[in-house]
Scaffold this motif. Structure first.
Motif, PDB file in Angstrom:
ATOM      1  N   PHE A   1      52.572  42.738  44.149  1.00  0.00           N
ATOM      2  CA  PHE A   1      52.050  44.041  43.773  1.00  0.00           C
ATOM      3  C   PHE A   1      51.315  44.636  44.974  1.00  0.00           C
ATOM      4  CE2 PHE A   1      51.578  41.750  39.614  1.00  0.00           C
ATOM      5  CZ  PHE A   1      52.369  42.573  38.837  1.00  0.00           C
ATOM      6  N   GLU A   2      51.253  45.937  45.030  1.00  0.00           N
ATOM      7  CA  GLU A   2      50.320  46.648  45.896  1.00  0.00           C
ATOM      8  C   GLU A   2      49.531  47.571  44.997  1.00  0.00           C
ATOM      9  OE1 GLU A   2      52.321  48.746  49.038  1.00  0.00           O
ATOM     10  OE2 GLU A   2      52.773  46.905  50.118  1.00  0.00           O
ATOM     11  N   PRO A   3      48.210  47.476  45.025  1.00  0.00           N
ATOM     12  CA  PRO A   3      47.370  46.585  45.813  1.00  0.00           C
ATOM     13  C   PRO A   3      47.363  45.167  45.240  1.00  0.00           C
ATOM     14  CG  PRO A   3      46.010  47.917  44.363  1.00  0.00           C
ATOM     15  CD  PRO A   3      47.424  48.392  44.180  1.00  0.00           C
ATOM     16  N   THR A   4      46.869  44.232  46.043  1.00  0.00           N
ATOM     17  CA  THR A   4      46.763  42.836  45.592  1.00  0.00           C
ATOM     18  C   THR A   4      45.416  42.552  44.935  1.00  0.00           C
ATOM     19  OG1 THR A   4      45.967  42.124  47.758  1.00  0.00           O
ATOM     20  CG2 THR A   4      48.358  41.994  47.360  1.00  0.00           C
ATOM     21  N   LYS A   5      44.448  43.447  45.159  1.00  0.00           N
ATOM     22  CA  LYS A   5      43.123  43.338  44.534  1.00  0.00           C
ATOM     23  C   LYS A   5      42.738  44.708  43.999  1.00  0.00           C
ATOM     24  CE  LYS A   5      41.487  39.670  47.534  1.00  0.00           C
ATOM     25  NZ  LYS A   5      40.542  39.322  48.605  1.00  0.00           N
ATOM     26  N   ILE A   6      42.163  44.714  42.803  1.00  0.00           N
ATOM     27  CA  ILE A   6      41.747  45.959  42.156  1.00  0.00           C
ATOM     28  C   ILE A   6      40.286  45.800  41.741  1.00  0.00           C
ATOM     29  CG2 ILE A   6      42.192  47.563  40.268  1.00  0.00           C
ATOM     30  CD1 ILE A   6      45.056  46.202  40.137  1.00  0.00           C
ATOM     31  N   ASN A   7      39.444  46.695  42.207  1.00  0.00           N
ATOM     32  CA  ASN A   7      38.021  46.636  41.895  1.00  0.00           C
ATOM     33  C   ASN A   7      37.682  47.665  40.828  1.00  0.00           C
ATOM     34  OD1 ASN A   7      37.653  44.648  43.868  1.00  0.00           O
ATOM     35  ND2 ASN A   7      37.480  46.201  45.456  1.00  0.00           N
ATOM     36  N   ILE A   8      37.045  47.203  39.765  1.00  0.00           N
ATOM     37  CA  ILE A   8      36.762  48.013  38.586  1.00  0.00           C
ATOM     38  C   ILE A   8      35.280  47.900  38.251  1.00  0.00           C
ATOM     39  CG2 ILE A   8      37.294  48.316  36.115  1.00  0.00           C
ATOM     40  CD1 ILE A   8      39.791  48.672  37.803  1.00  0.00           C
ATOM     41  N   LYS A   9      34.714  48.967  37.725  1.00  0.00           N
ATOM     42  CA  LYS A   9      33.360  48.905  37.177  1.00  0.00           C
ATOM     43  C   LYS A   9      33.469  48.627  35.678  1.00  0.00           C
ATOM     44  CE  LYS A   9      30.334  52.025  38.695  1.00  0.00           C
ATOM     45  NZ  LYS A   9      29.811  53.389  38.959  1.00  0.00           N
ATOM     46  N   LYS A  10      32.574  47.801  35.163  1.00  0.00           N
ATOM     47  CA  LYS A  10      32.558  47.538  33.728  1.00  0.00           C
ATOM     48  C   LYS A  10      32.422  48.871  32.983  1.00  0.00           C
ATOM     49  CE  LYS A  10      30.452  44.887  30.091  1.00  0.00           C
ATOM     50  NZ  LYS A  10      29.275  45.154  29.321  1.00  0.00           N
ATOM     51  N   ASP A  11      33.169  49.000  31.887  1.00  0.00           N
ATOM     52  CA  ASP A  11      33.219  50.179  31.020  1.00  0.00           C
ATOM     53  C   ASP A  11      34.001  51.346  31.622  1.00  0.00           C
ATOM     54  OD1 ASP A  11      31.880  48.971  28.872  1.00  0.00           O
ATOM     55  OD2 ASP A  11      29.952  49.374  29.829  1.00  0.00           O
ATOM     56  N   GLU A  12      34.662  51.110  32.741  1.00  0.00           N
ATOM     57  CA  GLU A  12      35.514  52.142  33.317  1.00  0.00           C
ATOM     58  C   GLU A  12      36.836  52.193  32.563  1.00  0.00           C
ATOM     59  OE1 GLU A  12      36.026  53.536  37.898  1.00  0.00           O
ATOM     60  OE2 GLU A  12      36.004  51.395  37.581  1.00  0.00           O
ATOM     61  N   THR A  13      37.370  53.387  32.401  1.00  0.00           N
ATOM     62  CA  THR A  13      38.699  53.569  31.838  1.00  0.00           C
ATOM     63  C   THR A  13      39.620  53.973  32.987  1.00  0.00           C
ATOM     64  OG1 THR A  13      37.813  54.213  29.688  1.00  0.00           O
ATOM     65  CG2 THR A  13      40.098  54.843  30.163  1.00  0.00           C
ATOM     66  N   ILE A  14      40.640  53.169  33.205  1.00  0.00           N
ATOM     67  CA  ILE A  14      41.552  53.349  34.331  1.00  0.00           C
ATOM     68  C   ILE A  14      42.940  53.703  33.817  1.00  0.00           C
ATOM     69  CG2 ILE A  14      42.624  52.243  36.345  1.00  0.00           C
ATOM     70  CD1 ILE A  14      39.583  52.528  36.612  1.00  0.00           C
TER      71      ILE A  14
ATOM     72  N   TRP B   1      43.620  51.736  30.323  1.00  0.00           N
ATOM     73  CA  TRP B   1      42.881  50.564  29.870  1.00  0.00           C
ATOM     74  C   TRP B   1      41.389  50.729  30.132  1.00  0.00           C
ATOM     75  CZ3 TRP B   1      44.546  47.121  26.664  1.00  0.00           C
ATOM     76  CH2 TRP B   1      43.821  45.947  26.457  1.00  0.00           C
ATOM     77  N   LYS B   2      40.581  50.410  29.119  1.00  0.00           N
ATOM     78  CA  LYS B   2      39.128  50.413  29.261  1.00  0.00           C
ATOM     79  C   LYS B   2      38.659  48.979  29.468  1.00  0.00           C
ATOM     80  CE  LYS B   2      34.756  51.855  27.393  1.00  0.00           C
ATOM     81  NZ  LYS B   2      34.029  52.655  26.433  1.00  0.00           N
ATOM     82  N   PHE B   3      38.008  48.744  30.584  1.00  0.00           N
ATOM     83  CA  PHE B   3      37.505  47.414  30.942  1.00  0.00           C
ATOM     84  C   PHE B   3      36.081  47.290  30.422  1.00  0.00           C
ATOM     85  CE2 PHE B   3      40.935  48.271  33.800  1.00  0.00           C
ATOM     86  CZ  PHE B   3      41.556  47.043  33.965  1.00  0.00           C
ATOM     87  N   ASN B   4      35.936  46.720  29.212  1.00  0.00           N
ATOM     88  CA  ASN B   4      34.608  46.651  28.585  1.00  0.00           C
ATOM     89  C   ASN B   4      33.987  45.267  28.647  1.00  0.00           C
ATOM     90  OD1 ASN B   4      36.134  45.334  26.698  1.00  0.00           O
ATOM     91  ND2 ASN B   4      35.981  46.924  25.135  1.00  0.00           N
ATOM     92  N   SER B   5      34.498  44.421  29.529  1.00  0.00           N
ATOM     93  CA  SER B   5      33.889  43.101  29.705  1.00  0.00           C
ATOM     94  C   SER B   5      33.913  42.755  31.187  1.00  0.00           C
ATOM     95  CB  SER B   5      34.650  42.041  28.901  1.00  0.00           C
ATOM     96  OG  SER B   5      35.819  41.657  29.576  1.00  0.00           O
ATOM     97  N   GLU B   6      33.305  41.646  31.522  1.00  0.00           N
ATOM     98  CA  GLU B   6      33.303  41.183  32.913  1.00  0.00           C
ATOM     99  C   GLU B   6      34.106  39.889  33.053  1.00  0.00           C
ATOM    100  OE1 GLU B   6      29.510  41.301  34.951  1.00  0.00           O
ATOM    101  OE2 GLU B   6      28.854  42.927  33.660  1.00  0.00           O
ATOM    102  N   MET B   7      35.065  39.689  32.157  1.00  0.00           N
ATOM    103  CA  MET B   7      35.903  38.486  32.224  1.00  0.00           C
ATOM    104  C   MET B   7      36.726  38.485  33.499  1.00  0.00           C
ATOM    105  SD  MET B   7      37.364  37.760  28.425  1.00  0.00           S
ATOM    106  CE  MET B   7      37.808  36.087  28.839  1.00  0.00           C
ATOM    107  N   LYS B   8      37.076  37.296  33.957  1.00  0.00           N
ATOM    108  CA  LYS B   8      37.949  37.169  35.124  1.00  0.00           C
ATOM    109  C   LYS B   8      39.370  37.533  34.685  1.00  0.00           C
ATOM    110  CE  LYS B   8      39.411  33.862  38.643  1.00  0.00           C
ATOM    111  NZ  LYS B   8      39.303  34.726  39.780  1.00  0.00           N
ATOM    112  N   LEU B   9      39.895  38.613  35.246  1.00  0.00           N
ATOM    113  CA  LEU B   9      41.212  39.112  34.860  1.00  0.00           C
ATOM    114  C   LEU B   9      42.138  39.148  36.061  1.00  0.00           C
ATOM    115  CD1 LEU B   9      40.179  42.144  32.613  1.00  0.00           C
ATOM    116  CD2 LEU B   9      40.781  39.832  31.882  1.00  0.00           C
ATOM    117  N   GLU B  10      43.406  39.217  35.746  1.00  0.00           N
ATOM    118  CA  GLU B  10      44.424  39.428  36.762  1.00  0.00           C
ATOM    119  C   GLU B  10      45.540  40.260  36.160  1.00  0.00           C
ATOM    120  OE1 GLU B  10      45.208  35.292  37.745  1.00  0.00           O
ATOM    121  OE2 GLU B  10      46.665  35.108  36.135  1.00  0.00           O
TER     122      GLU B  10
END
Length: 183
Positions: A45-58, A136-145
């Motif tokens: 994939f590109e990008p290989t890393k995605i940085n998100i803030k908790k509670d952000e909707t992407i 997707w809304k990221f409402n946790s800080e779980m380790k995701l991929e």
């Protein structure tokens, strides 16, 4: 005995539902904080890393530039490993055909096995040169991929790391050019 049988069916479903709720939830288009473009190739994939803030909707705009069918699936490693047998069954049942998806067969098989529908809000399955999106809304800080679970693809490293609250940097095209927000 009836209670025992009921619990056998209920408990696994509650476990899966809790896992989905733990990783986030389907986002609303009216609440999108930012858009991230994902490019899928035949082994990465590109990008290989995605940085998100908790509670952000992407809103992920996902494009398959590879020559094979690929999946972009947001989950934990354990969830990916649990999903892979479903993807293998899709291949064994000739729904996934290397470079195409037999949507008619998918629809027919989904009548008896809902996992064959591949209709998850955290995932998109695309043929070559096709595009899709996930909100997707990221409402946790779980380790995701994010990963492709088409048989053999996860194992070959088709995984992107999702870092929640990683430096809390927002993604912009300028940030991408400077290596900020995504890698």
């Amino acid at each position: 005995m009836k209670i025992f049988v009921f619990l056998l069916f209920l408990i696994p479903n509650l476990g899966f539902a809790a896992s989905m709720n733990d990783i986030g939830e389907k986002g609303k288009s009216s609440e999108v904080d930012r858009v991230i473009e994902i490019k899928m190739y035949d082994s990465y994939f590109e990008p290989t890393k995605i940085n998100i803030k908790k509670d952000e909707t992407i809103k992920f705009l996902v494009h398959n530039y590879g020559s094979l069918v690929h999946e972009f699936n947001i989950a934990t490693k354990k969830m990916h490993l649990n999903h892979q047998p479903e993807m293998m069954a899709m291949m064994e049942n000739e729904i996934l055909l290397g470079d195409k998806i037999d949507y008619e067969k998918m629809k027919e098989m989904a009548k008896t096995d809902h996992s064959m529908a591949h209709s998850h809000s955290n995932s998109v399955l695309l043929e070559p040169n096709k595009s899709g999106e996930i909100i997707w809304k990221f409402n946790s800080e779980m380790k995701l991929e994010a990963a492709c679970n088409v048989p053999g693809h996860y194992e070959s490293g088709m995984i992107a790391e999702i870092n929640i609250n990683y430096n809390c940097l927002l993604y912009t095209s300028d940030a991408a050019d400077e290596g900020l927000g995504v890698d």
